[in-house]
Scaffold this motif. Structure first.
Motif, short mmCIF file in Angstrom:
data_model
loop_
_atom_site.label_atom_id
_atom_site.label_comp_id
_atom_site.label_asym_id
_atom_site.label_seq_id
_atom_site.Cartn_x
_atom_site.Cartn_y
_atom_site.Cartn_z
N HIS A 127 -1.76 3.58 -0.87
CA HIS A 127 -0.49 3.19 -1.48
C HIS A 127 0.32 4.42 -1.88
O HIS A 127 1.55 4.36 -1.93
CB HIS A 127 -0.72 2.29 -2.69
CG HIS A 127 -1.28 0.94 -2.32
ND1 HIS A 127 -0.65 0.09 -1.43
CD2 HIS A 127 -2.41 0.31 -2.70
CE1 HIS A 127 -1.37 -1.02 -1.29
NE2 HIS A 127 -2.44 -0.90 -2.04
N VAL A 128 -0.36 5.53 -2.17
CA VAL A 128 0.38 6.77 -2.46
C VAL A 128 1.11 7.21 -1.18
O VAL A 128 2.27 7.64 -1.22
CB VAL A 128 -0.55 7.90 -2.97
CG1 VAL A 128 0.25 9.15 -3.29
CG2 VAL A 128 -1.35 7.44 -4.19
N LEU A 129 0.45 7.05 -0.03
CA LEU A 129 1.10 7.40 1.25
C LEU A 129 2.31 6.51 1.48
O LEU A 129 3.36 6.95 1.94
CB LEU A 129 0.11 7.26 2.41
CG LEU A 129 -1.16 8.10 2.33
CD1 LEU A 129 -2.05 7.86 3.54
CD2 LEU A 129 -0.83 9.59 2.21
N ARG A 130 2.15 5.25 1.13
CA ARG A 130 3.24 4.28 1.30
C ARG A 130 4.39 4.60 0.32
O ARG A 130 5.56 4.47 0.65
CB ARG A 130 2.67 2.88 1.04
CG ARG A 130 3.63 1.77 1.12
CD ARG A 130 3.75 1.18 2.52
NE ARG A 130 4.83 0.22 2.52
CZ ARG A 130 5.86 0.24 3.35
NH1 ARG A 130 5.94 1.14 4.29
NH2 ARG A 130 6.81 -0.65 3.27
N LEU A 131 4.02 5.04 -0.87
CA LEU A 131 5.03 5.44 -1.87
C LEU A 131 5.89 6.58 -1.29
O LEU A 131 7.11 6.56 -1.40
CB LEU A 131 4.31 5.89 -3.15
CG LEU A 131 5.11 6.65 -4.19
CD1 LEU A 131 6.16 5.76 -4.83
CD2 LEU A 131 4.18 7.21 -5.28
N ILE A 132 5.23 7.53 -0.65
CA ILE A 132 5.97 8.66 -0.06
C ILE A 132 6.88 8.15 1.06
O ILE A 132 8.06 8.49 1.12
CB ILE A 132 4.97 9.72 0.48
CG1 ILE A 132 4.19 10.37 -0.66
CG2 ILE A 132 5.71 10.78 1.31
CD1 ILE A 132 3.04 11.27 -0.21
N GLY A 133 6.31 7.30 1.94
CA GLY A 133 7.07 6.83 3.11
C GLY A 133 8.20 5.89 2.72
O GLY A 133 9.38 6.15 2.99
N ALA A 134 7.86 4.79 2.04
CA ALA A 134 8.87 3.77 1.72
C ALA A 134 9.83 4.30 0.66
O ALA A 134 11.02 3.95 0.65
CB ALA A 134 8.19 2.50 1.22
N GLY A 135 9.33 5.12 -0.25
CA GLY A 135 10.19 5.66 -1.31
C GLY A 135 11.04 6.83 -0.82
O GLY A 135 11.89 7.31 -1.56
N GLY A 136 10.77 7.28 0.39
CA GLY A 136 11.54 8.40 0.96
C GLY A 136 11.43 9.65 0.09
O GLY A 136 12.40 10.38 -0.10
#
Ligand SMILES: C[S@@+](CC[C@H](N)C(=O)[O-])C[C@H]1O[C@@H](n2cnc3c(N)ncnc32)[C@H](O)[C@@H]1O
Length: 271
Positions: A127-136
Protein backbone atom coordinates in the motif's frame (compact mmCIF):
# COMPACT_ATOMS: atom_id res chain seq x y z
CA UNK A 1 12.26 -36.58 14.18
CA UNK A 2 11.40 -35.60 10.60
CA UNK A 3 8.29 -36.98 8.95
CA UNK A 4 8.75 -38.49 5.50
CA UNK A 5 6.85 -35.55 3.99
CA UNK A 6 9.06 -32.95 5.68
CA UNK A 7 12.17 -34.89 4.74
CA UNK A 8 11.07 -34.78 1.07
CA UNK A 9 10.31 -31.05 1.24
CA UNK A 10 13.74 -30.25 2.67
CA UNK A 11 15.34 -32.33 -0.11
CA UNK A 12 13.33 -30.35 -2.68
CA UNK A 13 14.31 -26.99 -1.16
CA UNK A 14 17.98 -27.99 -1.00
CA UNK A 15 17.87 -28.94 -4.68
CA UNK A 16 15.89 -25.90 -5.82
CA UNK A 17 17.82 -24.07 -8.53
CA UNK A 18 18.74 -20.43 -7.77
CA UNK A 19 17.26 -20.54 -4.25
CA UNK A 20 20.37 -18.75 -2.98
CA UNK A 21 20.62 -16.27 -5.88
CA UNK A 22 20.57 -12.59 -4.85
CA UNK A 23 17.32 -11.87 -6.71
CA UNK A 24 15.37 -14.66 -4.99
CA UNK A 25 14.60 -12.92 -1.71
CA UNK A 26 10.87 -13.36 -2.14
CA UNK A 27 11.19 -17.11 -2.71
CA UNK A 28 13.50 -17.48 0.31
CA UNK A 29 10.99 -15.63 2.49
CA UNK A 30 8.25 -18.00 1.26
CA UNK A 31 10.38 -21.05 2.11
CA UNK A 32 11.23 -19.61 5.54
CA UNK A 33 7.49 -19.09 6.17
CA UNK A 34 6.79 -22.69 5.18
CA UNK A 35 9.54 -23.83 7.56
CA UNK A 36 7.98 -21.80 10.38
CA UNK A 37 4.62 -23.44 9.67
CA UNK A 38 6.25 -26.88 10.14
CA UNK A 39 7.04 -25.94 13.75
CA UNK A 40 10.06 -28.27 13.78
CA UNK A 41 13.65 -27.37 14.74
CA UNK A 42 15.90 -30.11 13.43
CA UNK A 43 19.54 -30.20 12.28
CA UNK A 44 19.05 -30.20 8.49
CA UNK A 45 16.16 -27.74 8.64
CA UNK A 46 18.06 -25.42 11.00
CA UNK A 47 21.10 -25.50 8.73
CA UNK A 48 19.03 -24.67 5.63
CA UNK A 49 17.20 -21.91 7.54
CA UNK A 50 20.55 -20.37 8.52
CA UNK A 51 21.75 -20.37 4.89
CA UNK A 52 18.50 -18.76 3.67
CA UNK A 53 18.63 -16.08 6.36
CA UNK A 54 22.29 -15.35 5.60
CA UNK A 55 21.54 -15.00 1.86
CA UNK A 56 18.73 -12.52 2.63
CA UNK A 57 20.83 -10.62 5.18
CA UNK A 58 23.51 -10.11 2.51
CA UNK A 59 20.96 -8.61 0.12
CA UNK A 60 19.52 -6.39 2.89
CA UNK A 61 23.00 -5.12 3.77
CA UNK A 62 23.72 -4.37 0.10
CA UNK A 63 20.43 -2.46 -0.21
CA UNK A 64 21.19 -0.47 2.97
CA UNK A 65 24.49 0.49 1.34
CA UNK A 66 22.64 1.63 -1.80
CA UNK A 67 20.24 3.72 0.32
CA UNK A 68 23.14 5.35 2.17
CA UNK A 69 24.70 6.08 -1.22
CA UNK A 70 21.50 7.84 -2.38
CA UNK A 71 20.36 5.03 -4.71
CA UNK A 72 17.40 3.67 -2.75
CA UNK A 73 15.51 2.86 -5.94
CA UNK A 74 17.57 -0.34 -6.10
CA UNK A 75 14.97 -1.61 -3.64
CA UNK A 76 12.12 -1.29 -6.15
CA UNK A 77 12.63 -4.44 -8.28
CA UNK A 78 12.48 -6.51 -5.08
CA UNK A 79 9.08 -5.01 -4.19
CA UNK A 80 7.38 -5.14 -7.55
CA UNK A 81 7.00 -8.92 -7.81
CA UNK A 82 3.58 -10.44 -7.41
CA UNK A 83 0.05 -9.16 -7.04
CA UNK A 84 -1.02 -6.09 -5.07
CA UNK A 85 -3.88 -7.46 -2.99
CA UNK A 86 -6.48 -5.30 -1.26
CA UNK A 87 -6.88 -5.68 2.50
CA UNK A 88 -4.58 -5.10 5.41
CA UNK A 89 -2.74 -8.41 5.61
CA UNK A 90 1.03 -8.53 5.17
CA UNK A 91 3.11 -10.24 2.49
CA UNK A 92 6.77 -10.93 1.65
CA UNK A 93 7.40 -7.22 1.00
CA UNK A 94 6.86 -6.41 4.66
CA UNK A 95 9.43 -8.97 5.75
CA UNK A 96 11.87 -7.67 3.13
CA UNK A 97 11.49 -4.00 4.06
CA UNK A 98 11.73 -4.82 7.74
CA UNK A 99 15.02 -6.63 6.99
CA UNK A 100 16.39 -3.71 4.98
CA UNK A 101 15.34 -0.91 7.33
CA UNK A 102 16.36 -2.97 10.36
CA UNK A 103 13.99 -0.91 12.51
CA UNK A 104 14.46 -1.37 16.24
CA UNK A 105 11.16 -1.71 18.07
CA UNK A 106 10.72 -0.09 21.49
CA UNK A 107 10.84 -2.52 24.38
CA UNK A 108 7.38 -1.65 25.60
CA UNK A 109 4.00 -0.88 24.06
CA UNK A 110 2.58 2.46 25.22
CA UNK A 111 -0.99 2.36 26.43
CA UNK A 112 -3.24 4.66 24.37
CA UNK A 113 -3.91 7.82 26.33
CA UNK A 114 -7.20 8.36 24.53
CA UNK A 115 -9.85 5.93 23.26
CA UNK A 116 -9.85 7.74 19.89
CA UNK A 117 -6.16 6.96 19.31
CA UNK A 118 -5.48 3.87 17.24
CA UNK A 119 -2.58 1.66 18.39
CA UNK A 120 0.47 1.25 16.20
CA UNK A 121 0.09 -1.01 13.21
CA UNK A 122 2.25 -0.54 10.12
CA UNK A 123 0.85 0.06 6.63
CA UNK A 124 1.51 -3.03 4.48
CA UNK A 125 4.36 -2.16 2.11
CA UNK A 126 2.33 -2.84 -1.05
CA UNK A 127 0.00 0.00 0.00
CA UNK A 128 2.99 2.32 0.48
CA UNK A 129 3.88 1.61 -3.17
CA UNK A 130 0.30 2.39 -4.13
CA UNK A 131 0.43 5.59 -2.06
CA UNK A 132 3.44 6.70 -4.12
CA UNK A 133 1.82 5.73 -7.44
CA UNK A 134 -1.79 6.83 -6.95
CA UNK A 135 -0.82 9.82 -4.81
CA UNK A 136 1.67 10.92 -7.46
CA UNK A 137 4.33 11.49 -4.79
CA UNK A 138 7.49 12.96 -6.31
CA UNK A 139 10.70 14.62 -5.22
CA UNK A 140 8.81 17.96 -5.21
CA UNK A 141 6.45 16.79 -2.45
CA UNK A 142 6.46 17.03 1.28
CA UNK A 143 4.59 14.00 2.59
CA UNK A 144 3.36 14.16 6.18
CA UNK A 145 2.43 10.85 7.81
CA UNK A 146 0.03 11.76 10.62
CA UNK A 147 0.54 9.13 13.33
CA UNK A 148 3.75 7.73 11.85
CA UNK A 149 4.49 4.93 14.33
CA UNK A 150 7.92 3.41 13.66
CA UNK A 151 8.16 5.59 10.58
CA UNK A 152 8.48 3.13 7.76
CA UNK A 153 6.00 4.97 5.46
CA UNK A 154 8.02 8.19 5.62
CA UNK A 155 11.30 6.27 5.35
CA UNK A 156 10.21 4.18 2.39
CA UNK A 157 8.55 7.01 0.46
CA UNK A 158 11.65 9.15 0.81
CA UNK A 159 13.95 6.27 -0.15
CA UNK A 160 11.92 5.47 -3.28
CA UNK A 161 10.99 8.98 -4.45
CA UNK A 162 13.42 11.44 -2.88
CA UNK A 163 10.41 13.36 -1.48
CA UNK A 164 10.85 15.18 1.79
CA UNK A 165 8.87 13.22 4.39
CA UNK A 166 7.79 14.10 7.90
CA UNK A 167 6.36 11.68 10.43
CA UNK A 168 4.26 13.00 13.32
CA UNK A 169 3.84 10.63 16.24
CA UNK A 170 2.57 10.98 19.79
CA UNK A 171 4.48 8.02 21.23
CA UNK A 172 8.01 9.28 21.90
CA UNK A 173 9.52 5.77 22.02
CA UNK A 174 8.36 5.16 18.43
CA UNK A 175 9.71 8.57 17.35
CA UNK A 176 13.08 7.67 18.85
CA UNK A 177 13.31 4.37 16.89
CA UNK A 178 12.23 6.08 13.65
CA UNK A 179 14.87 8.81 14.05
CA UNK A 180 17.53 6.22 14.81
CA UNK A 181 16.70 4.36 11.57
CA UNK A 182 16.74 7.54 9.45
CA UNK A 183 20.11 8.46 11.00
CA UNK A 184 21.65 5.04 10.34
CA UNK A 185 20.51 5.16 6.69
CA UNK A 186 21.73 8.75 6.24
CA UNK A 187 18.26 9.94 5.18
CA UNK A 188 18.47 13.69 5.62
CA UNK A 189 15.14 14.36 3.86
CA UNK A 190 13.16 12.50 6.52
CA UNK A 191 12.25 13.99 9.89
CA UNK A 192 10.17 12.71 12.79
CA UNK A 193 8.33 15.06 15.09
CA UNK A 194 7.09 13.98 18.49
CA UNK A 195 3.69 15.47 19.19
CA UNK A 196 -0.03 15.47 18.66
CA UNK A 197 -1.34 15.69 15.08
CA UNK A 198 -3.96 18.14 16.41
CA UNK A 199 -1.32 20.71 17.33
CA UNK A 200 2.02 20.14 15.52
CA UNK A 201 3.15 22.44 12.72
CA UNK A 202 1.72 21.22 9.39
CA UNK A 203 2.95 24.04 7.16
CA UNK A 204 4.73 22.88 4.03
CA UNK A 205 2.96 19.56 3.65
CA UNK A 206 1.68 18.91 0.12
CA UNK A 207 0.40 15.38 0.78
CA UNK A 208 -0.91 14.03 4.08
CA UNK A 209 -1.22 10.35 4.87
CA UNK A 210 -3.65 8.79 7.35
CA UNK A 211 -3.64 5.07 8.08
CA UNK A 212 -6.61 5.53 10.40
CA UNK A 213 -4.41 6.87 13.22
CA UNK A 214 -7.35 8.19 15.22
CA UNK A 215 -11.13 8.37 15.08
CA UNK A 216 -14.05 10.53 16.28
CA UNK A 217 -13.45 14.11 17.37
CA UNK A 218 -9.66 13.68 17.08
CA UNK A 219 -9.99 12.85 13.38
CA UNK A 220 -12.45 15.68 12.83
CA UNK A 221 -10.09 18.18 14.53
CA UNK A 222 -7.17 17.10 12.32
CA UNK A 223 -9.33 17.30 9.18
CA UNK A 224 -10.29 20.83 10.17
CA UNK A 225 -6.59 21.71 10.33
CA UNK A 226 -5.98 20.11 6.93
CA UNK A 227 -8.84 22.17 5.48
CA UNK A 228 -7.11 25.32 6.78
CA UNK A 229 -3.88 24.17 5.09
CA UNK A 230 -5.79 23.63 1.82
CA UNK A 231 -6.89 27.27 1.88
CA UNK A 232 -3.19 28.22 1.53
CA UNK A 233 -2.17 25.68 -1.13
CA UNK A 234 -3.65 22.65 -2.85
CA UNK A 235 -3.02 19.42 -0.95
CA UNK A 236 -3.71 15.71 -1.24
CA UNK A 237 -5.02 13.61 1.62
CA UNK A 238 -4.33 9.89 1.19
CA UNK A 239 -6.04 7.33 3.39
CA UNK A 240 -6.01 3.65 4.25
CA UNK A 241 -8.48 1.96 6.57
CA UNK A 242 -11.90 3.01 7.88
CA UNK A 243 -11.01 6.71 8.05
CA UNK A 244 -11.57 6.80 4.25
CA UNK A 245 -15.34 6.94 4.84
CA UNK A 246 -15.02 9.89 7.25
CA UNK A 247 -12.62 11.80 4.98
CA UNK A 248 -15.03 11.21 2.06
CA UNK A 249 -17.60 13.38 3.87
CA UNK A 250 -15.34 16.43 3.72
CA UNK A 251 -16.80 18.61 0.95
CA UNK A 252 -13.56 20.49 0.38
CA UNK A 253 -11.97 17.23 -0.79
CA UNK A 254 -12.64 15.22 -3.93
CA UNK A 255 -11.82 11.51 -4.10
CA UNK A 256 -10.02 10.33 -7.23
CA UNK A 257 -11.69 6.90 -6.92
CA UNK A 258 -14.44 5.30 -4.85
CA UNK A 259 -13.23 5.53 -1.22
CA UNK A 260 -12.20 2.09 -0.04
CA UNK A 261 -10.99 1.13 3.46
CA UNK A 262 -8.90 -1.73 2.02
CA UNK A 263 -6.93 0.34 -0.47
CA UNK A 264 -5.22 3.69 -0.67
CA UNK A 265 -7.73 6.42 -1.51
CA UNK A 266 -6.41 9.74 -2.76
CA UNK A 267 -8.41 12.92 -2.09
CA UNK A 268 -7.49 16.27 -3.63
CA UNK A 269 -8.47 19.65 -2.25
CA UNK A 270 -10.91 21.48 -4.51
CA UNK A 271 -10.23 24.85 -6.05
C1 LIG B 1 -2.42 2.67 12.67
S1 LIG B 1 -0.88 3.36 13.23
C2 LIG B 1 -0.24 3.98 11.71
C3 LIG B 1 1.27 3.99 11.66
C4 LIG B 1 1.89 4.51 10.37
N1 LIG B 1 1.23 5.70 9.86
C5 LIG B 1 1.85 3.47 9.29
O1 LIG B 1 0.98 3.58 8.45
O2 LIG B 1 2.67 2.55 9.27
C6 LIG B 1 -1.47 4.83 14.09
C7 LIG B 1 -0.38 5.61 14.80
O3 LIG B 1 -0.92 6.90 15.12
C8 LIG B 1 -0.41 7.32 16.37
N2 LIG B 1 -1.32 8.36 16.90
C9 LIG B 1 -2.58 8.18 17.40
N3 LIG B 1 -3.11 9.37 17.74
C10 LIG B 1 -2.19 10.32 17.46
C11 LIG B 1 -2.17 11.75 17.57
N4 LIG B 1 -3.21 12.42 18.04
N5 LIG B 1 -1.06 12.41 17.14
C12 LIG B 1 0.00 11.72 16.66
N6 LIG B 1 0.04 10.39 16.54
C13 LIG B 1 -1.04 9.67 16.92
C14 LIG B 1 -0.38 6.02 17.18
O4 LIG B 1 0.50 6.13 18.29
C15 LIG B 1 0.09 5.02 16.12
O5 LIG B 1 1.49 4.89 16.12
Amino acid sequence: MLTRDLHDRITQWEAEPFLFAAGRVRRRIEVLDQMDACGVAEGRLTELRGRLETANAEVYARLRGAIRGGDGRQLLPFLEEGEVAAGLSYDYRDELVSGVLDLREPGRVAASADAEMVFYQPTPVRHVLRLIGAGGISVEDVLVDLGSGLGHVALLVSILTGARCVGVELDSALVCCARECAGKLGLDRVAFMGGDARTVELAGGTAFYLYTPFTGAMLRDVLKRLKEESERRSIRVCTLGPCAAVVAQEHWLEASAEPDADRITVFRSRG
